[in-house]
Write a protein that holds these residues in place. Structure first.
Motif, PDB file in Angstrom:
ATOM      1  N   GLY A   1       0.794  -1.246   0.117  1.00 41.79           N
ATOM      2  CA  GLY A   1      -0.027  -0.078   0.200  1.00 41.79           C
ATOM      3  C   GLY A   1       0.797   1.126   0.043  1.00 41.79           C
ATOM      4  O   GLY A   1       1.833   1.165   0.743  1.00 41.79           O
ATOM      5  N   THR A   2       0.510   2.226  -0.923  1.00 35.00           N
ATOM      6  CA  THR A   2       1.612   3.567  -0.826  1.00 35.00           C
ATOM      7  C   THR A   2       0.608   4.597  -0.816  1.00 35.00           C
ATOM      8  O   THR A   2      -0.607   4.973  -0.925  1.00 35.00           O
ATOM      9  N   PRO A   3       1.321   5.696  -0.061  1.00 39.89           N
ATOM     10  CA  PRO A   3       0.871   7.031   0.058  1.00 39.89           C
ATOM     11  C   PRO A   3       0.719   7.731  -1.162  1.00 39.89           C
ATOM     12  O   PRO A   3       1.380   7.337  -2.168  1.00 39.89           O
ATOM     13  N   SER A   4       0.179   8.945  -1.010  1.00 41.16           N
ATOM     14  CA  SER A   4       0.037   9.802  -2.324  1.00 41.16           C
ATOM     15  C   SER A   4       1.192  10.677  -2.632  1.00 41.16           C
ATOM     16  O   SER A   4       1.412  11.194  -3.514  1.00 41.16           O
TER      17      SER A   4
ATOM     18  N   GLN B   1       6.911  23.677  -2.223  1.00 39.65           N
ATOM     19  CA  GLN B   1       7.432  24.372  -1.085  1.00 39.65           C
ATOM     20  C   GLN B   1       8.059  23.484   0.012  1.00 39.65           C
ATOM     21  O   GLN B   1       9.118  23.652   0.546  1.00 39.65           O
ATOM     22  N   ALA B   2       7.038  22.447   0.480  1.00 40.55           N
ATOM     23  CA  ALA B   2       7.500  21.686   1.527  1.00 40.55           C
ATOM     24  C   ALA B   2       8.164  20.475   0.886  1.00 40.55           C
ATOM     25  O   ALA B   2       8.771  19.418   1.936  1.00 40.55           O
ATOM     26  N   GLN B   3       8.664  20.618  -0.333  1.00 45.30           N
ATOM     27  CA  GLN B   3       9.466  19.503  -0.924  1.00 45.30           C
ATOM     28  C   GLN B   3       8.570  17.740  -0.897  1.00 45.30           C
ATOM     29  O   GLN B   3       9.350  17.048  -0.353  1.00 45.30           O
ATOM     30  N   LEU B   4       7.562  18.078  -1.002  1.00 49.46           N
ATOM     31  CA  LEU B   4       6.732  16.730  -1.171  1.00 49.46           C
ATOM     32  C   LEU B   4       6.705  16.303  -2.519  1.00 49.46           C
ATOM     33  O   LEU B   4       5.932  16.971  -3.325  1.00 49.46           O
ATOM     34  N   GLN B   5       6.946  15.085  -2.826  1.00 47.21           N
ATOM     35  CA  GLN B   5       6.880  14.421  -4.033  1.00 47.21           C
ATOM     36  C   GLN B   5       5.844  13.543  -4.448  1.00 47.21           C
ATOM     37  O   GLN B   5       5.656  12.473  -3.657  1.00 47.21           O
ATOM     38  N   THR B   6       4.797  14.182  -5.248  1.00 47.58           N
ATOM     39  CA  THR B   6       3.671  13.097  -5.517  1.00 47.58           C
ATOM     40  C   THR B   6       4.339  11.873  -6.765  1.00 47.58           C
ATOM     41  O   THR B   6       3.271  11.218  -6.743  1.00 47.58           O
TER      42      THR B   6
ATOM     43  N   GLN C   1       6.405  10.016  -5.913  1.00 48.48           N
ATOM     44  CA  GLN C   1       7.052   8.920  -5.247  1.00 48.48           C
ATOM     45  C   GLN C   1       6.050   8.352  -4.210  1.00 48.48           C
ATOM     46  O   GLN C   1       4.979   9.112  -3.662  1.00 48.48           O
ATOM     47  N   PRO C   2       6.031   7.184  -3.637  1.00 47.53           N
ATOM     48  CA  PRO C   2       7.287   6.302  -4.016  1.00 47.53           C
ATOM     49  C   PRO C   2       6.923   5.152  -5.296  1.00 47.53           C
ATOM     50  O   PRO C   2       7.943   4.507  -5.626  1.00 47.53           O
ATOM     51  N   ASP C   3       6.061   5.596  -6.025  1.00 49.77           N
ATOM     52  CA  ASP C   3       6.056   5.038  -7.434  1.00 49.77           C
ATOM     53  C   ASP C   3       7.305   5.013  -8.136  1.00 49.77           C
ATOM     54  O   ASP C   3       7.391   3.940  -8.585  1.00 49.77           O
ATOM     55  N   LYS C   4       7.814   6.059  -8.481  1.00 54.38           N
ATOM     56  CA  LYS C   4       8.850   5.938  -9.339  1.00 54.38           C
ATOM     57  C   LYS C   4      10.142   5.320  -8.879  1.00 54.38           C
ATOM     58  O   LYS C   4      10.662   4.503  -9.312  1.00 54.38           O
ATOM     59  N   THR C   5      10.344   5.098  -7.361  1.00 57.24           N
ATOM     60  CA  THR C   5      11.313   4.085  -6.947  1.00 57.24           C
ATOM     61  C   THR C   5      11.050   2.745  -7.070  1.00 57.24           C
ATOM     62  O   THR C   5      11.765   1.931  -7.538  1.00 57.24           O
ATOM     63  N   ILE C   6       9.663   2.312  -7.067  1.00 58.14           N
ATOM     64  CA  ILE C   6       9.259   0.998  -7.013  1.00 58.14           C
ATOM     65  C   ILE C   6       9.359   0.706  -8.588  1.00 58.14           C
ATOM     66  O   ILE C   6      10.175  -0.547  -8.686  1.00 58.14           O
ATOM     67  N   LYS C   7       9.189   1.371  -9.426  1.00 57.34           N
ATOM     68  CA  LYS C   7       9.174   1.218 -11.076  1.00 57.34           C
ATOM     69  C   LYS C   7      10.679   0.992 -11.210  1.00 57.34           C
ATOM     70  O   LYS C   7      11.059   0.012 -11.846  1.00 57.34           O
TER      71      LYS C   7
END
Length: 314
Positions: free
Chosen positions: A60-63, A160-165, A167-173
């Motif tokens: 299960g992954t976060p947004s 601004q908060a350096q939150l990446q939407t 991820q983590p999808d890109k890392t998993i792929k």
């Protein structure tokens, strides 16, 4: 070009988000407590879906994740080793030929700003929040409809908060690609019919509701999202689910989005069920809440008599 297209799709979707004001139909409001179990193994939580000769490991992954946030990938790497496929969430796709229509839809997002006179307190909050995340264009928000202001504000605050939407999808792929495991979405849908349906009707009131909730989240700062991300990385499922849902609630104000979310769950259930016909093992990842919700992916699989094991079982 892909970035431009994605931005236009977001803009087009936003118009539909101002649907008729109504109680939010949230198909994932409640979770199945028996499935909300902390992980026994290191890193994020995994569930196991299996029959006689097939096992599918489901994460299960976060947004979104904070930029550069480390998380233990050892279980992911081990489970991808020899996997037949990496199954990913359903995708909505548009082509280059759809760009003119998307541009026309984007034009409908322009606004005269009259709502600021009717909701001065909300306008003042918007001005403060926007100035905080985009001081060089402090008045830019006034030319857009409230819902699109909310979506842009959310994006700017995340940046601004350096939150990446991504991820983590890109890392998993990326890990799957390095291990030469093919990747396949659970389903593929054409984006334009959905977008055109969303823009047929909208109301200012729903947009203002979305904007208010977005401001609540923006004013609270990124700490709650970071806390949920940390919990996800440590396999603490209950705490990971406690993160803010303002962006998702905005989506649910759009006409038909609740039904679309149910359709995506059905897509994932069917993809997993079909994958069980292939002996061996596979890996999948889907949004965390969609997995453990009542009438969510795992709940529906159990209703079909398919064995589902929790993260607490290793």
């Amino acid at each position: 070009m892909r970035k431009i297209l994605a931005g236009l799709m977001l803009a087009a979707t936003a118009l539909g988000g101002a649907a008729r004001a109504q109680a939010i139909d949230d198909p994932q409001a409640n979770v199945v407590e028996a499935l909300v179990v902390s992980a026994k193994l290191p890193g994020p939580a995994w569930w196991r879906v299996s029959d006689g000769d097939t096992t599918i490991y489901v994460m299960g992954t976060p947004s979104a994740l904070p930029k550069g946030m480390a998380w233990d990938r050892s279980v992911l790497e081990r489970r991808l080793d020899g996997a037949s496929v990496l199954l990913t969430p359903p995708e909505w796709r548009a082509g280059l030929g759809d760009i003119p229509a998307l541009l026309r839809l984007r034009g409908n997002l322009k606004d005269d700003g009259d709502w600021t006179g009717r909701s001065p307190a909300l306008a003042a909050r918007t001005q403060r929040a926007w100035s905080g995340v985009d001081p060089k264009n402090a008045g830019e928000w006034r030319k857009w409809k409230p819902l699109f202001v909310a979506l842009q504000l959310n994006g700017k605050a995340n940046s601004q908060a350096q939150l990446q939407t991504a991820q983590p999808d890109k890392t998993i792929k990326d890990v799957a690609r390095k291990q030469r495991v093919k990747t396949r979405p659970a389903a593929v849908h054409k984006a334009m019919p959905m977008l055109k349906a969303l823009v047929r009707e909208h109301s200012e009131e729903a947009g203002l509701t979305c904007l208010s909730e977005t401001l609540d989240a923006t004013e609270a700062g990124p700490a709650p999202i970071r806390a949920a991300a940390d919990a996800w990385a440590q396999g603490r499922v209950k705490d990971a689910l406690a993160g803010p849902r303002s962006a998702e609630r905005c989506e649910l104000l759009m006409p038909g989005v609740a039904d679309l979310k149910r359709q995506l769950v059905d897509d994932e259930v069917q993809a997993l069920t079909d994958l069980l016909k292939t002996p061996g093992h596979a890996v999948a990842y889907f949004p965390l809440r969609a997995l453990v919700a009542e009438n969510g992916v795992l709940d529906k699989l159990r209703a079909r008599g398919i064995t589902v094991r929790t993260p607490g079982e290793g």
